[in-house]
Design a protein around this motif. Sequence first.
Motif, mmCIF file in Angstrom:
data_model
loop_
_atom_site.group_PDB
_atom_site.id
_atom_site.type_symbol
_atom_site.label_atom_id
_atom_site.label_comp_id
_atom_site.label_asym_id
_atom_site.label_seq_id
_atom_site.Cartn_x
_atom_site.Cartn_y
_atom_site.Cartn_z
ATOM 1 N N UNK A 445 0.643 -1.199 0.093
ATOM 2 C CA UNK A 445 0.183 0.037 0.012
ATOM 3 C C UNK A 445 0.912 1.227 0.019
ATOM 4 N N UNK A 446 0.370 2.253 -0.549
ATOM 5 C CA UNK A 446 1.126 3.701 -0.601
ATOM 6 C C UNK A 446 1.336 4.259 0.679
ATOM 7 N N UNK A 447 2.557 4.696 0.838
ATOM 8 C CA UNK A 447 2.753 5.218 2.278
ATOM 9 C C UNK A 447 2.245 6.763 2.371
ATOM 10 N N UNK A 448 2.013 7.282 3.364
ATOM 11 C CA UNK A 448 1.311 8.676 3.249
ATOM 12 C C UNK A 448 2.511 9.735 2.893
ATOM 13 N N UNK A 449 1.879 10.715 2.451
ATOM 14 C CA UNK A 449 2.571 12.138 2.120
ATOM 15 C C UNK A 449 3.550 11.691 0.771
ATOM 16 N N UNK A 450 3.455 10.557 0.174
ATOM 17 C CA UNK A 450 4.342 10.229 -0.960
ATOM 18 C C UNK A 450 3.654 9.563 -2.266
ATOM 19 N N UNK A 451 2.201 10.418 -2.160
ATOM 20 C CA UNK A 451 1.390 10.088 -3.350
ATOM 21 C C UNK A 451 1.443 8.499 -3.636
ATOM 22 N N UNK A 452 1.355 8.234 -4.870
ATOM 23 C CA UNK A 452 1.090 6.478 -5.378
ATOM 24 C C UNK A 452 2.551 5.998 -4.967
ATOM 25 N N UNK A 453 3.993 6.312 -5.203
ATOM 26 C CA UNK A 453 5.076 5.898 -5.001
ATOM 27 C C UNK A 453 5.682 5.594 -3.529
ATOM 28 N N UNK A 454 6.365 4.604 -3.327
ATOM 29 C CA UNK A 454 6.964 4.573 -2.322
ATOM 30 C C UNK A 454 8.076 5.519 -1.889
ATOM 31 N N UNK A 455 8.724 6.139 -3.118
ATOM 32 C CA UNK A 455 9.631 7.025 -2.885
ATOM 33 C C UNK A 455 9.157 8.330 -3.811
ATOM 34 N N UNK A 456 9.859 9.273 -3.805
ATOM 35 C CA UNK A 456 9.451 10.599 -4.461
ATOM 36 C C UNK A 456 9.435 10.358 -5.925
ATOM 37 N N UNK A 457 8.753 10.952 -6.648
ATOM 38 C CA UNK A 457 8.534 10.820 -7.992
ATOM 39 C C UNK A 457 9.592 11.226 -8.477
ATOM 40 N N UNK A 458 10.000 10.818 -9.893
ATOM 41 C CA UNK A 458 11.106 11.342 -10.620
ATOM 42 C C UNK A 458 10.611 11.590 -11.980
ATOM 43 N N UNK A 459 10.848 12.826 -12.255
ATOM 44 C CA UNK A 459 10.584 13.322 -13.778
ATOM 45 C C UNK A 459 11.994 13.502 -14.840
ATOM 46 N N UNK A 460 11.685 12.692 -15.642
ATOM 47 C CA UNK A 460 12.663 12.530 -16.630
ATOM 48 C C UNK A 460 12.574 13.155 -17.866
ATOM 49 N N UNK A 461 13.457 14.029 -18.154
ATOM 50 C CA UNK A 461 13.563 14.576 -19.621
ATOM 51 C C UNK A 461 14.649 14.085 -20.320
ATOM 52 N N UNK A 462 14.520 13.041 -21.006
ATOM 53 C CA UNK A 462 15.596 12.167 -21.851
ATOM 54 C C UNK A 462 15.905 12.620 -23.367
ATOM 55 N N UNK A 463 17.000 12.574 -23.691
ATOM 56 C CA UNK A 463 17.412 12.743 -25.014
ATOM 57 C C UNK A 463 18.068 11.169 -25.214
ATOM 58 N N UNK A 464 17.339 10.563 -25.836
ATOM 59 C CA UNK A 464 17.780 9.102 -26.352
ATOM 60 C C UNK A 464 18.323 9.129 -27.871
ATOM 61 N N UNK A 465 19.490 8.433 -28.031
ATOM 62 C CA UNK A 465 20.411 8.302 -29.216
ATOM 63 C C UNK A 465 20.534 6.940 -29.241
ATOM 64 N N UNK A 466 20.263 6.369 -30.293
ATOM 65 C CA UNK A 466 20.580 4.960 -30.886
ATOM 66 C C UNK A 466 21.330 4.848 -31.914
ATOM 67 N N UNK A 467 22.414 3.755 -31.881
ATOM 68 C CA UNK A 467 23.400 3.607 -32.890
ATOM 69 C C UNK A 467 23.839 2.171 -32.887
#
Length: 529
Positions: A445-467
């Motif tokens: 179950x979700x912990x209080x004051x942490x929203x849905x996650x067990x740890x704080x959420x991470x927002x990722x702005x990713x530049x992905x290159x593939x070769x």
Amino acid sequence: MDMRRLLNPDADNGANGANAVAPPVVSVVPAVAMVKQRRPQETSIFTKPSPKPRKPAVAAPAPPPIQQQSSSASLSSTGSAPPVAQADQHRRSGSTSSVEEVMVRESPAATPESRKRPATSEPPTEEAPAAKRGKTRKYAERPIWARLAWTNPKSDARLTGANGASQSRTQAAPNQHQLQQQPPKPNGVQMPGPQHVSPQQNGHPPQPPGGNVNLKPWLQDPPLDNDLILSRQIFGQWENSVCWNQPFGDMEKAVADWIYIHLKALEDVDNPKECVIEIEAKIGKIITKNTDERIRMPVTTAAVLDEGWMKKEARFESQMDEPEHKAMNTFLNAAITETLQPGRVKMQYLHPRETDSFRPLSAAGLQALPPPFRARSSKLPAGRSLKLRTSTNEHNVVTARIVKLHITDLHIYNPNYNYDCRISINLEANMNRAELAPFDELVEPALPNWGEGGTPERRKDRLSYRHLAYSFDLTRVDVRGMEPKYELELEVEAGVLRGCLGGPGFASVVGGFLDNATFLMRQRPAGGA
């Protein structure tokens, strides 16, 4: 003396004929001996040789006696009467035998070899015809002074051939290098024979066969060993080593052996729909635990560190600041531009924005893990639990649910540049399968004051290159209440490595992975040292 004898010396030939003929005969002998002792005229340095006639000359008629007299007289170098004058006396006295003897002895066959050009010349033979003027010379290949350097952008091997000549002429008149046959080498390339070429031609390095060697090597099919070809152009016969091949570098061998050993130990992870192997390299810095500064080791080149020492003395930080992040972004964008050239393998680019949330696994979630994953997760230290990571995109659509398990690390220290490297092997269990229980049953179950996650959420702005088999992820991570964090990860597909495990392609894939990591470690931020 009677005046009549002076005016007419032949008047009394009838009475004194024998006495009148004898003196001229005696006087001829010294003249002949004189001709035999005459030395040929030496050639002067000021004498200009006569040019050869353009057309065969017509035989001239025999010269009159007066020309022979003048010619023979010119050969006399003493004060006595010339032989021709003496012969004239014999003719007047009625004696012909002595005159014939003098003329035979004075013939060209009896005189020393003359250095003058004869009046007539033999026509040229068919084997060596005279050169015709007014026509340009056709070269079997382009001369050296007309060749383009292989560094010249206008130089094209498809148009100029291997040595600067056109392909049609090169095929019609093969040069010495093409005629020398050499046994094929292990890579299937026919190497040229020994060539002792000057290191420079017209101020440029010698042009290797194939034209634009090292200028656009990706256009060669199959790829050639350009370094070996260039060495043979300079030194003649050349080999990489006494064993022909080049030895495996120590660091590359250490990384390849390390990956090989752990991939063999993970052979039971055989269902990619349930569990996959992740091999990634993070770019960062190795920090000492005592001073919180980057380590300084007594080495001058990149080296693999002992993991026992790392656990006791140092730690790895993958975080970099914003200028470093921009420098890496500039480098990767430039790499995309380079791969757009004809013949290159294009680099793919994506710019996803996702949000990660974490929840601890429940007992049902632990039982849902794949068996190979669950067997290794049981060895985790006390107090460390597994968490399920849920990734959603900008439209709040779930893109992945993964449980990650760390296996091992390998650290590379790079003293000459700003960055070090940590290579990690992890297992990733796919928990987004349709046959699994609902998500809420797999996590605590979700912990209080942490929203849905067990740890704080991470927002990722990713530049992905593939070769090819490699992916570069340049990510900005924003966590609530913390400063932005910048990370750079390089990943190689473990499935590709497992497909060639122990084969000839394994070293190439590992080498490319390590080379890409080295390029990233050598980048410097703008204005950095």
